[in-house]
Enzyme design. Structure first.
Site, PDB file in Angstrom:
ATOM      1  N   ASN A 185     -46.752 -25.585 -25.781  1.00 13.00           N
ATOM      2  CA  ASN A 185     -45.769 -25.101 -26.744  1.00 13.00           C
ATOM      3  C   ASN A 185     -44.430 -24.868 -26.056  1.00 13.00           C
ATOM      4  OD1 ASN A 185     -47.456 -24.869 -29.132  1.00 13.00           O
ATOM      5  ND2 ASN A 185     -48.484 -23.186 -28.073  1.00 13.00           N
ATOM      6  N   CYS A 237     -52.699 -30.053 -31.762  1.00  9.70           N
ATOM      7  CA  CYS A 237     -51.515 -30.062 -32.620  1.00  9.70           C
ATOM      8  C   CYS A 237     -51.603 -31.303 -33.497  1.00  9.70           C
ATOM      9  CB  CYS A 237     -50.236 -30.085 -31.788  1.00  9.70           C
ATOM     10  SG  CYS A 237     -48.726 -30.258 -32.774  1.00  9.70           S
ATOM     11  N   ASN A 257     -49.436 -32.776 -35.851  1.00 12.52           N
ATOM     12  CA  ASN A 257     -48.298 -33.690 -35.821  1.00 12.52           C
ATOM     13  C   ASN A 257     -48.070 -34.248 -34.423  1.00 12.52           C
ATOM     14  OD1 ASN A 257     -47.451 -33.671 -38.574  1.00 12.52           O
ATOM     15  ND2 ASN A 257     -46.661 -31.603 -38.278  1.00 12.52           N
ATOM     16  N   ASN A 305     -51.548 -18.835 -35.458  1.00 16.34           N
ATOM     17  CA  ASN A 305     -50.489 -19.381 -36.292  1.00 16.34           C
ATOM     18  C   ASN A 305     -50.612 -18.719 -37.660  1.00 16.34           C
ATOM     19  OD1 ASN A 305     -49.465 -21.825 -34.571  1.00 16.34           O
ATOM     20  ND2 ASN A 305     -51.686 -21.994 -34.550  1.00 16.34           N
ATOM     21  N   GLU A 308     -45.256 -20.700 -36.195  1.00 16.33           N
ATOM     22  CA  GLU A 308     -46.118 -21.286 -35.171  1.00 16.33           C
ATOM     23  C   GLU A 308     -46.192 -20.445 -33.904  1.00 16.33           C
ATOM     24  OE1 GLU A 308     -46.744 -25.286 -34.195  1.00 16.33           O
ATOM     25  OE2 GLU A 308     -45.652 -26.071 -35.918  1.00 16.33           O
ATOM     26  N   ARG A 309     -47.411 -20.145 -33.530  1.00 21.12           N
ATOM     27  CA  ARG A 309     -47.695 -19.484 -32.261  1.00 21.12           C
ATOM     28  C   ARG A 309     -47.222 -20.369 -31.111  1.00 21.12           C
ATOM     29  NH1 ARG A 309     -53.761 -19.438 -29.806  1.00 21.12           N
ATOM     30  NH2 ARG A 309     -53.272 -21.645 -30.004  1.00 21.12           N
ATOM     31  N   CYS A 342     -46.496 -28.324 -39.984  1.00 23.04           N
ATOM     32  CA  CYS A 342     -47.609 -28.026 -39.082  1.00 23.04           C
ATOM     33  C   CYS A 342     -48.840 -28.769 -39.586  1.00 23.04           C
ATOM     34  CB  CYS A 342     -47.868 -26.524 -39.033  1.00 23.04           C
ATOM     35  SG  CYS A 342     -49.236 -26.080 -37.938  1.00 23.04           S
ATOM     36  N   GLY A 343     -49.297 -29.740 -38.817  1.00 25.00           N
ATOM     37  CA  GLY A 343     -50.420 -30.570 -39.243  1.00 25.00           C
ATOM     38  C   GLY A 343     -51.736 -29.824 -39.316  1.00 25.00           C
ATOM     39  N   THR A 344     -52.058 -29.043 -38.273  1.00 24.28           N
ATOM     40  CA  THR A 344     -53.314 -28.292 -38.298  1.00 24.28           C
ATOM     41  C   THR A 344     -53.251 -27.176 -39.334  1.00 24.28           C
ATOM     42  OG1 THR A 344     -52.492 -26.966 -36.436  1.00 24.28           O
ATOM     43  CG2 THR A 344     -53.987 -28.794 -35.918  1.00 24.28           C
TER      44      THR A 344
END
Length: 219
Positions: free
Chosen positions: A71, A80, A82, A186, A204-205, A214-216
């Site tokens: 990160n 992640c 994306n 997150n 986001e963390r 954020c994909g996840t």
């Protein structure tokens, strides 16, 4: 120390942006990666990004390659969504992997498929650690939230209107709440529009701000 004249790649998935390196082209010791992430991801002072990704060939698991994902604050992340799409696309372009392949993350093996020139599909790891109807005391009020790990930890808060939600302040408070320590989480603020549409805003963390996507978190 970061050398000059480095070959790097800048990519984004739905506005979630990353700096990527091919470790066949650039030599970086693993113990130096955290410092690289902090320096290069800094907006205004570095290249600027939500995260830093290092790709290298993988032999032990049968995957085409493995990644090291960091990160912007230098913390290492398991997964992640994306970022995985960007990594898969670049790996194919660099000859590191075929169009359909798997790669190794800290969350496990990820299946990826590059379709045409600009479409990438990834299969995330199965969700786990589901917790529903968690009650948190926030700002002198009891909030009902939910939790699931889709490769990285996510708290989900359903709201009637995400546009008026104070994502930065409330997201930061939940992200560091004692219930989610020591790893933190997150934080996703979701508004169900109808059966086919959900509006989502994510704190986001590790980036410690709201990101464009954020994909996840969407998963």
């Amino acid at each position: 120390m970061i050398e000059e004249n480095l070959v790097f790649y800048k990519m984004h998935g739905s506005g979630n942006d990353f700096v990527l390196f091919d470790l066949r082209q650039v030599k970086v010791a693993e113990q130096e990666m955290e410092a690289w992430a902090k320096k290069l991801c800094a907006r205004g002072f570095g290249i600027g990004a939500d995260g830093l990704i290092f790709l290298e060939p993988e032999e032990d698991t049968g995957a085409s390659y493995k990644w090291h994902f960091f990160n912007a604050d230098g913390s290492r992340a398991e997964m992640c969504g994306n970022g995985s799409r960007c990594a898969a696309w670049l790996a194919v372009k660099l000859g590191l992997a075929p169009k359909e392949h798997t790669f190794l993350t800290d969350a496990g093996l990820i299946k990826a498929q590059v379709i045409g020139e600009d479409e990438v599909k990834v299969q995330l790891t199965p969700p786990k650690d589901l917790q529903l109807n968690i009650l948190l005391d926030l700002e002198n009020k009891e909030w009902k939230v939910h939790f699931v790990n889709t490769g990285v930890p996510h708290c989900v808060v359903f709201r009637e209107d995400v546009q008026t939600t104070e994502v930065a302040n409330l997201g930061r408070t939940i992200r560091f709440h004692s219930h989610f320590q020591p790893a933190g989480t997150n934080v996703n603020f979701a508004q169900v529009v109808d059966r086919k549409k959900i509006l989502l805003r994510t704190y986001e963390r590790g980036v410690e701000v709201e990101t464009y996507a954020c994909g996840t978190g969407a998963a």
